[in-house]
Motif scaffolding. Structure first.
Motif, short mmCIF file in Angstrom:
data_model
loop_
_atom_site.label_atom_id
_atom_site.label_comp_id
_atom_site.label_asym_id
_atom_site.label_seq_id
_atom_site.Cartn_x
_atom_site.Cartn_y
_atom_site.Cartn_z
N VAL A 1 0.84 -1.20 0.00
CA VAL A 1 0.00 0.00 0.00
C VAL A 1 0.88 1.25 0.00
CG1 VAL A 1 -1.64 1.34 1.38
CG2 VAL A 1 -2.03 -1.09 1.01
N ALA A 2 1.93 1.27 0.80
CA ALA A 2 2.83 2.43 0.84
C ALA A 2 3.50 2.64 -0.52
CB ALA A 2 3.88 2.24 1.93
N ALA A 3 3.91 1.57 -1.17
CA ALA A 3 4.54 1.69 -2.49
C ALA A 3 3.56 2.24 -3.52
CB ALA A 3 5.09 0.34 -2.94
N LEU A 4 2.32 1.79 -3.49
CA LEU A 4 1.31 2.31 -4.43
C LEU A 4 1.02 3.78 -4.19
CD1 LEU A 4 -1.18 -0.70 -4.57
CD2 LEU A 4 0.35 0.09 -6.37
N VAL A 5 0.93 4.18 -2.94
CA VAL A 5 0.69 5.60 -2.63
C VAL A 5 1.85 6.44 -3.11
CG1 VAL A 5 0.51 7.25 -0.72
CG2 VAL A 5 -0.88 5.17 -0.71
N TRP A 6 3.08 5.99 -2.87
CA TRP A 6 4.26 6.74 -3.31
C TRP A 6 4.31 6.86 -4.82
CZ3 TRP A 6 8.55 5.16 -6.18
CH2 TRP A 6 9.58 6.10 -6.26
N GLN A 7 4.02 5.76 -5.53
CA GLN A 7 4.06 5.77 -6.99
C GLN A 7 2.99 6.71 -7.55
OE1 GLN A 7 3.45 1.96 -8.78
NE2 GLN A 7 4.07 2.64 -10.80
N THR A 8 1.80 6.67 -6.99
CA THR A 8 0.72 7.54 -7.46
C THR A 8 1.06 9.00 -7.22
OG1 THR A 8 -0.88 5.79 -7.00
CG2 THR A 8 -1.74 8.03 -7.22
N THR A 9 1.58 9.32 -6.06
CA THR A 9 1.95 10.71 -5.75
C THR A 9 3.04 11.20 -6.68
OG1 THR A 9 1.37 10.31 -3.44
CG2 THR A 9 2.72 12.23 -3.91
N THR A 10 4.02 10.37 -6.93
CA THR A 10 5.11 10.75 -7.84
C THR A 10 4.59 10.96 -9.26
OG1 THR A 10 6.65 9.48 -6.50
CG2 THR A 10 7.37 10.05 -8.71
N ALA A 11 3.73 10.09 -9.73
CA ALA A 11 3.19 10.21 -11.09
C ALA A 11 2.33 11.46 -11.24
CB ALA A 11 2.38 8.96 -11.44
N MET A 12 1.62 11.83 -10.20
CA MET A 12 0.76 13.01 -10.29
C MET A 12 1.57 14.29 -10.34
SD MET A 12 -2.31 11.84 -7.73
CE MET A 12 -2.97 13.48 -7.61
N ASN A 13 2.77 14.30 -9.75
CA ASN A 13 3.61 15.49 -9.73
C ASN A 13 4.57 15.57 -10.90
OD1 ASN A 13 2.45 16.36 -7.35
ND2 ASN A 13 3.91 15.25 -6.08
N ARG A 14 4.59 14.57 -11.75
CA ARG A 14 5.51 14.53 -12.88
C ARG A 14 4.97 15.38 -14.03
NH1 ARG A 14 6.35 8.81 -14.12
NH2 ARG A 14 7.29 8.88 -12.08
N THR A 15 5.85 16.15 -14.64
CA THR A 15 5.49 16.96 -15.80
C THR A 15 5.37 16.06 -17.02
OG1 THR A 15 6.67 18.83 -14.87
CG2 THR A 15 6.20 18.92 -17.22
N THR A 16 4.29 16.24 -17.79
CA THR A 16 4.14 15.46 -19.01
C THR A 16 5.10 16.00 -20.07
OG1 THR A 16 2.38 16.89 -19.81
CG2 THR A 16 1.72 14.96 -18.55
N LEU A 17 5.58 15.11 -20.92
CA LEU A 17 6.52 15.51 -21.96
C LEU A 17 6.41 14.53 -23.12
CD1 LEU A 17 8.84 17.27 -22.97
CD2 LEU A 17 10.40 15.76 -21.74
N HIS A 18 6.20 15.09 -24.30
CA HIS A 18 6.08 14.28 -25.51
C HIS A 18 6.53 15.12 -26.68
CE1 HIS A 18 4.38 11.44 -28.35
NE2 HIS A 18 3.70 12.43 -28.91
#
Length: 146
Positions: free
Chosen positions: A47-64
């Motif tokens: 659960v802690a790993a999923l929360v950390w991954q979700t938080t990190t993904a939400m703060n990541r800037t999109t780039l394409h």
């Protein structure tokens, strides 16, 4: 003479000394508390790993990037055209390359773009080459942290 209640768990076959069985196969387990604690700890880690991954993904800037094309200007220059799709306000560093007919890199340039004002922006840059190029494109881009 007081009698002691039998120990919980499986009983040895009749006529077999319990001490011999314990010496040969080990003592029988008395409970499952350790298994339950380990399962709860493992679940909390997941659960802690999923929360950390979700938080990190939400703060990541999109780039394409989208390659739009290239124009070989002469034997020493190629112009690369591309779209950059990222969050407004982001600053991005892109690496552009030019390749010859054998797919060997004959030109390289880094360009810093931004901070961009819109999510999709069009760009072009000249790449100097060491010999005639047959293509030019965006090799990679990365968001620069402020």
């Amino acid at each position: 003479m007081p009698s002691t209640p039998p120990a919980p768990g499986p009983r040895p076959p009749a006529g077999v000394d319990p001490a011999v069985m314990a010496a040969r196969y080990g003592r029988p387990r008395q409970g499952r508390r350790g298994v339950i604690v380990a399962a709860v700890v493992a679940a909390l880690v997941v659960v802690a790993a999923l929360v950390w991954q979700t938080t990190t993904a939400m703060n990541r800037t999109t780039l394409h990037t989208e390659d739009l094309g290239f124009t070989v200007q002469d034997a020493t220059h190629v112009t690369v055209r591309f779209n950059l799709v990222t969050d407004p306000g982001a600053t991005v560093r892109c690496t552009l390359t030019a390749l010859n007919s054998k797919f060997t890199e004959v030109g390289f340039k880094e360009v810093v773009i931004g901070p961009v004002k819109a999510a999709r922006t069009a760009h072009e840059a000249d790449v100097t080459t060491t010999e005639p190029a047959v293509t030019g494109s965006v090799k990679s881009c990365e968001v620069l942290q402020p």
